[in-house]
Design a protein around this motif. Structure first.
Motif, PDB file in Angstrom:
ATOM      1  N   LEU A 173     -14.716 -10.023   7.491  1.00  0.00           N
ATOM      2  CA  LEU A 173     -14.420  -9.278   6.258  1.00  0.00           C
ATOM      3  C   LEU A 173     -15.623  -9.317   5.332  1.00  0.00           C
ATOM      4  O   LEU A 173     -16.297 -10.315   5.232  1.00  0.00           O
ATOM      5  N   GLU A 232     -13.047 -15.218  -0.257  1.00  0.00           N
ATOM      6  CA  GLU A 232     -12.735 -14.298   0.840  1.00  0.00           C
ATOM      7  C   GLU A 232     -11.254 -13.897   0.760  1.00  0.00           C
ATOM      8  O   GLU A 232     -10.454 -14.588   0.138  1.00  0.00           O
ATOM      9  N   ARG A 274     -11.818  12.260  -4.995  1.00  0.00           N
ATOM     10  CA  ARG A 274     -10.483  12.865  -4.849  1.00  0.00           C
ATOM     11  C   ARG A 274      -9.710  12.835  -6.171  1.00  0.00           C
ATOM     12  O   ARG A 274      -9.021  13.793  -6.516  1.00  0.00           O
ATOM     13  N   LYS A 298       0.835  -1.218   0.000  1.00  0.00           N
ATOM     14  CA  LYS A 298       0.000   0.000   0.000  1.00  0.00           C
ATOM     15  C   LYS A 298       0.864   1.261   0.000  1.00  0.00           C
ATOM     16  O   LYS A 298       0.493   2.281  -0.580  1.00  0.00           O
ATOM     17  N   SER A 356      -6.145   8.226   2.271  1.00  0.00           N
ATOM     18  CA  SER A 356      -7.510   8.044   2.780  1.00  0.00           C
ATOM     19  C   SER A 356      -8.056   6.665   2.365  1.00  0.00           C
ATOM     20  O   SER A 356      -8.690   5.979   3.164  1.00  0.00           O
ATOM     21  N   VAL A 357      -7.770   6.211   1.136  1.00  0.00           N
ATOM     22  CA  VAL A 357      -8.222   4.883   0.702  1.00  0.00           C
ATOM     23  C   VAL A 357      -7.498   3.791   1.491  1.00  0.00           C
ATOM     24  O   VAL A 357      -8.115   2.828   1.951  1.00  0.00           O
ATOM     25  N   ASN A 358      -6.188   3.983   1.689  1.00  0.00           N
ATOM     26  CA  ASN A 358      -5.399   3.017   2.465  1.00  0.00           C
ATOM     27  C   ASN A 358      -5.981   2.816   3.864  1.00  0.00           C
ATOM     28  O   ASN A 358      -6.159   1.692   4.327  1.00  0.00           O
ATOM     29  N   ILE A 377      -7.275  -0.249  -6.528  1.00  0.00           N
ATOM     30  CA  ILE A 377      -8.105  -0.300  -5.320  1.00  0.00           C
ATOM     31  C   ILE A 377      -9.549  -0.634  -5.693  1.00  0.00           C
ATOM     32  O   ILE A 377     -10.224  -1.425  -5.029  1.00  0.00           O
ATOM     33  N   LEU A 398      -8.915   3.522   4.911  1.00  0.00           N
ATOM     34  CA  LEU A 398     -10.265   2.946   4.849  1.00  0.00           C
ATOM     35  C   LEU A 398     -10.166   1.417   4.889  1.00  0.00           C
ATOM     36  O   LEU A 398     -10.951   0.739   5.536  1.00  0.00           O
ATOM     37  N   GLU A 399      -9.152   0.904   4.186  1.00  0.00           N
ATOM     38  CA  GLU A 399      -8.965  -0.543   4.146  1.00  0.00           C
ATOM     39  C   GLU A 399      -8.360  -1.094   5.429  1.00  0.00           C
ATOM     40  O   GLU A 399      -8.378  -2.288   5.660  1.00  0.00           O
ATOM     41  N   LYS A 446      -7.905 -11.158   0.148  1.00  0.00           N
ATOM     42  CA  LYS A 446      -7.554 -10.279  -0.968  1.00  0.00           C
ATOM     43  C   LYS A 446      -6.566 -10.953  -1.888  1.00  0.00           C
ATOM     44  O   LYS A 446      -5.747 -10.347  -2.509  1.00  0.00           O
TER      45      LYS A 446
END
Lengths: 420, 542
Positions: free
Chosen positions: A419, B540, B23, A18, A302-304, B430, A306-307, B542
């Motif tokens: 998850l 399940e 963004r 990330k 911010s995306v990082n 992402i 969030l995860e 990633k």
């Protein structure tokens, strides 16, 4: 703090993938920023080593009479006000072990050269003193008498003048100009050599070198007088401290002298100021780039985060407070930015070394104006590194302020959720 | 039917994931606005550099003698004192000016001179361009007077009007009002001033009417107001009679000179300065040496070197001149002052058609090559060996700054694009992770991986397009703003600013650069889709 640092380091290693994107961006960003500013540093360095070193040779301290400064401050003509016993004063100053060289300075006026029946305008004589090692390190003799300083009543012309005005070794030239008293003056000299500055510039093409005593006499000064003296210090001697020492020495010996360091001098180098302004424009442009990069960074962070809600939730479960987590994630972002920044700077340094090793040179006046001299040189300065690191620090702060507040609003329950 | 399905899917996905794309949207909008601004800046920097060259000094073309330094390949060739001339008759002038592409043309003479104040001291060295007075405004429009008048028409027997380069440097103007005293012109420090106040007010009680002036801080303004008010008064002779006798007890040539100059002076404008000089002669230990500053209306003696002197040193020609106005200057290169070519020819004994060059300004820069060829043909036909040089050659040194900026801006734009592309790849990666169930469902329902790739890259393209639209609006506002107020800090121009102009090209370029490039890089992470089965997207982890 130590714990926050430890967690931040652990997080970086466990979220390598990330953080890779942030690392890539900061590396690219700082690499380009470094090159931009290295170009500007190179320009300033070229000017300092080129045209400025001839017209405003390096000095650590300057010595004037008090009257010279008084007249100069009031806008009156100070050039007739001289140090009358320059040779004795030089000896006295050289007695200080901290002082390496003391050179007399003579201003260069605009003169015309009368050669082969034609009078060429806008030339500038540059005085070369025998013991002036600085100026002698700035050029080489490419033709004629290989001595770096011309003999009495001879001059060394810029090598381009061979082609441009058809001058030859041994030609007789009449120099016509004004004395410091505004009277017309003329001297007959011979061309003894052609010189080539190591850092050439179009402004130097019409400059010629002549022995110090000849120019001193030509502009109207007596042999033992000079409008001011230039002092060069031994390595690692602090000019400000030396200035204080010399001021008290002058007071003790009743000498009406004033000493100026680079910091306290009001006489600025015009060339350096022009290229300094270009540097400001480049810095303004890098600011825009930093701002836009900061925005992209906020998005990624911010995306990082969030995860990583589960991880944040776990910290809360373990009893961490929000300010502590703010510190942890800010340190993490800062460290990644810094690693990327340093990588970019190192890459930039590598590129700089390669470019400088290529020794790109040109005789084109346009090229010389843009890069400051005949050599394309990428410079390096502490201010460049500070600016890049500072810019990345600002990006870190902006990113933390805009993303962490929201991203850390996570319920501890998230830590135990499946998850999705 | 398929098109409608694509549209529905794209818009539905965008509205569902609008938070995630927000963004990137803003980043692209900012980036496109910056690209537009940088491209506009680059174009206008170049345009202004060209305008400054063409409209202030060289025109688009110059016809010069073959041995002119301007005709040489290397522009650092030093000029000679002896000038070579071209000599074209009126027919050539009429022909040249009648060409529809030519806005104006005029013979001109480039020379230098040294200006002396009437008091005798050297004022300045001047680079002079003598042109047809009636054509100056249309030939070099940027020479319009910033102060005073730009009419340089000369009548025999009168002072030669000079449109002088504004006394200005990139570090600020150094003109000052010659009619008043400034604090720096007094030698005393604040502690010493009261003594001077009391001395001078005792000597001239009619001028300093409200003594005592006891301290510099409180009484300086009152003292100076009374002094300066006296300087601009018309009376002279009466005041001279009031100078106390003790000043004349010992002969002082400086005082004698100053009094003589004031008595003999007939120029009303110089009176205050000459009064100041008398004061300086009366109180040489209190008032610094005064140099007559440069001001509009100042009379000077212009010293012009002979055109074809054969001696090393020859006596110059002295011309009575007056500064009729101040014009703009190129701040980093030689500043030029203008005078009537007829006056120059008269004083230098030149023939009617003699000139060192012919300056030609065109309506459009794009016609330079064409008109250059036309003039060269005409010169060939006339049997003239004169050369035609264009503004790009004449301004080679000045234009290098614009070239350097083009290079730097190109690099910056490249950097912006790299940053946007890296972030785009990241966002798509992402998205793939976060929307894997949605993608898997789509594939299970019959969408091919190609169609899914197309859908997702179209989403990126749409975000890029709309953000470019928003960025364009933002950039447009800034372009309009900077077209009015200019971008400051531009030491390269007379105005110190770059004024942006609206042009479509930067806007189109921003779209052409950002939309396709972001769509293309989105294919990099999307290529992973080909390696996966629909079931992979429902696992399940990633």
């Amino acid at each position: 703090m130590k714990l926050a640092l430890q967690i931040a380091f652990r997080n970086i290693s466990s979220h390598k993938r990330k953080n890779r994107i942030i690392f890539a961006v900061t590396t690219v960003l700082s690499f380009f920023m470094f090159l931009f500013l290295a170009f500007s540093d190179g320009e300033i360095e070229n000017i300092k080593n080129g045209v400025s070193s001839f017209y405003r040779p390096h000095w650590d301290l300057r010595v004037f009479t008090k009257e010279f400064i008084r007249l100069d401050d009031r806008g009156e003509n100070p050039w007739e006000e001289t140090i009358l016993n320059a040779d004795e004063l030089k000896k006295d100053l050289l007695a200080f072990p901290e002082i390496k060289e003391v050179i007399s300075y003579v201003p260069a006026n605009n003169v015309s050269l009368f050669i082969n029946g034609k009078k060429y305008l806008y030339f500038s004589p540059i005085a070369v003193e025998k013991n002036d090692s600085f100026i002698q390190s700035k050029y080489e003799i490419v033709e004629g008498n290989t001595e770096l300083i011309s003999e009495k009543n001879t001059i060394s012309l810029h090598y381009m003048m061979k082609k441009l005005i058809g001058a030859k070794i041994g030609d007789e030239i009449s120099i016509v100009g004004d004395t410091i008293f505004d009277q017309v003056t003329m001297a007959k000299v011979r061309v003894s050599s052609f010189y080539k500055p190591y850092f050439d510039n179009p402004n130097l093409a019409s400059s010629f070198l002549m022995p110090f005593e000849d120019l001193q006499n030509y502009v109207g000064y007596e042999q033992n007088e000079a409008p001011y003296l230039i002092i060069r210090l031994q390595p690692k001697v602090n000019p400000e401290k030396m200035q204080k020492q010399l001021i008290s020495w002058a007071e003790d010996t009743n000498k009406e002298l004033r000493f100026f360091t680079q910091k306290t001098s009001s006489r600025q180098d015009q060339w350096a100021m022009i290229y300094g302004m270009i540097r400001y424009i480049i810095i303004a442009m890098t600011l825009i780039t930093f701002f836009i990069a900061a925005f992209g960074m906020m998005n990624v962070v911010s995306v990082n985060l969030l995860e990583r809600a589960k991880e944040i939730g776990t910290y809360y479960c373990l009893g961490c407070e929000k300010p502590f987590l703010m510190a942890v994630y800010t340190i993490e972002i800062f460290l990644v930015n810094m690693i990327g920044g340093i990588a970019g700077i190192l890459l930039g340094q590598g590129a700089r070394l390669i470019v400088n090793a290529l020794k790109i040179t040109s005789e084109e006046p346009g090229f010389q104006i843009v890069v400051g001299s005949s050599v394309f040189y990428l410079g390096s300065s502490l201010s460049t590194v500070v600016w890049i690191i500072g810019g990345l620090a600002i990006i870190t702060i902006l990113t933390s302020l805009s993303t962490l507040g929201k991203a850390l609003k996570v319920s501890p329950v998230v830590a135990v959720q499946e998850l999705n | 039917m398929i098109n409608i399905m694509y549209k529905t899917l794209i818009f539905r996905s965008l509205s569902r994931h609008k938070k995630k794309g927000r963004r990137l949207f803003v980043l692209m909008a900012l980036c496109s606005a910056t690209i537009i601004l940088l491209l506009s800046f680059k174009e206008d920097f170049k345009r202004q550099s060209e305008e400054q060259l063409v409209q202030l000094r060289y025109g688009h073309l110059e016809i010069v003698p073959p041995d002119s330094p301007l005709a040489q390949k290397n522009l650092i060739t030093p000029p000679t004192e002896n000038l070579s001339f071209i000599n074209f008759d009126k027919d050539f002038d009429i022909w040249l000016r009648s060409l529809p592409e030519v806005a104006e043309a005029s013979p001109s003479i480039t020379r230098y001179g040294i200006a002396y104040s009437l008091g005798g001291e050297t004022e300045s060295w001047l680079a002079l361009l003598a042109v047809d007075a009636k054509r100056l405004a249309s030939l070099l429009p940027l020479t319009k007077a910033l102060e005073g008048s730009d009419d340089i028409s000369w009548t025999e027997g009168e002072d030669v009007p000079i449109l002088r380069a504004t006394p200005y440097s990139i570090f600020g103007s150094y003109t000052e009002n010659p009619d008043i005293f400034y604090r720096y012109q007094l030698r005393a420090n604040d502690e010493g001033l009261p003594q001077f106040f009391s001395e001078i007010s005792k000597d001239f009680p009619k001028i300093f009417i409200s003594p005592p002036y006891q301290n510099a801080a409180d009484d300086w303004n009152r003292f100076l107001t009374e002094w300066n008010a006296f300087l601009i008064k018309e009376d002279v002779h009466e005041w001279l009679d009031e100078i106390p006798d003790y000043f004349f007890e010992d002969y002082d040539w400086k005082l004698d000179d100053a009094l003589w100059e004031l008595r003999e002076n007939t120029n009303f404008k110089r009176k205050p300065f000459l009064k100041k000089k008398v004061f300086q002669a009366l109180y040489p230990n209190d008032i610094v040496d005064l140099w007559e500053p440069v001001y509009v209306g100042k009379q000077v003696t212009l010293q012009l070197p002979l055109i074809n002197a054969t001696e090393v040193i020859a006596l110059p020609v002295a011309v009575n001149a007056v500064y009729t106005g101040f014009c703009a200057v190129d701040p980093l290169y030689q500043e030029v002052s203008f005078m009537d070519i007829n006056a120059f020819r008269y004083y230098m004994g030149l023939k009617e058609n003699e000139a060192t060059e012919y300056i030609v300004r065109l309506h459009k820069s794009s016609d330079v090559e064409k008109i250059k060829a036309v003039i060269e043909d005409k010169l060939l036909e006339m049997g003239s060996d004169a050369k035609v040089v264009d503004w790009k050659h004449l301004g080679e040194m000045q234009m290098t700054t614009a070239t350097a900026f083009t290079f730097v801006i190109g690099l910056l734009i490249g950097l912006f694009i790299i940053i946007v592309l890296i972030f785009t790849v990241n966002l798509v990666l992402i998205s793939l992770l976060q929307r894997k169930k949605e993608i898997g469902t789509g594939l299970a329902m019959g969408l091919s991986t190609g169609q899914t790739t197309l859908l997702m890259s179209a989403e990126v393209g749409l975000i890029a397009f709309v953000s470019c639209l928003l960025g364009s609006v933002f950039a447009l506002v800034l372009v309009v703003l900077f077209s009015k107020i200019g971008i400051p800090g531009m030491v390269f121009f007379a105005s110190g600013k770059v004024f942006l102009q609206f042009r479509l090209y930067p806007f189109i370029m921003a779209f052409l650069i950002l939309v396709p490039s972001t769509m293309l890089v989105s294919f990099i992470p999307l290529s992973q889709l080909n390696e996966k089965m629909p079931v992979d997207f429902f696992k399940e982890g990633k």
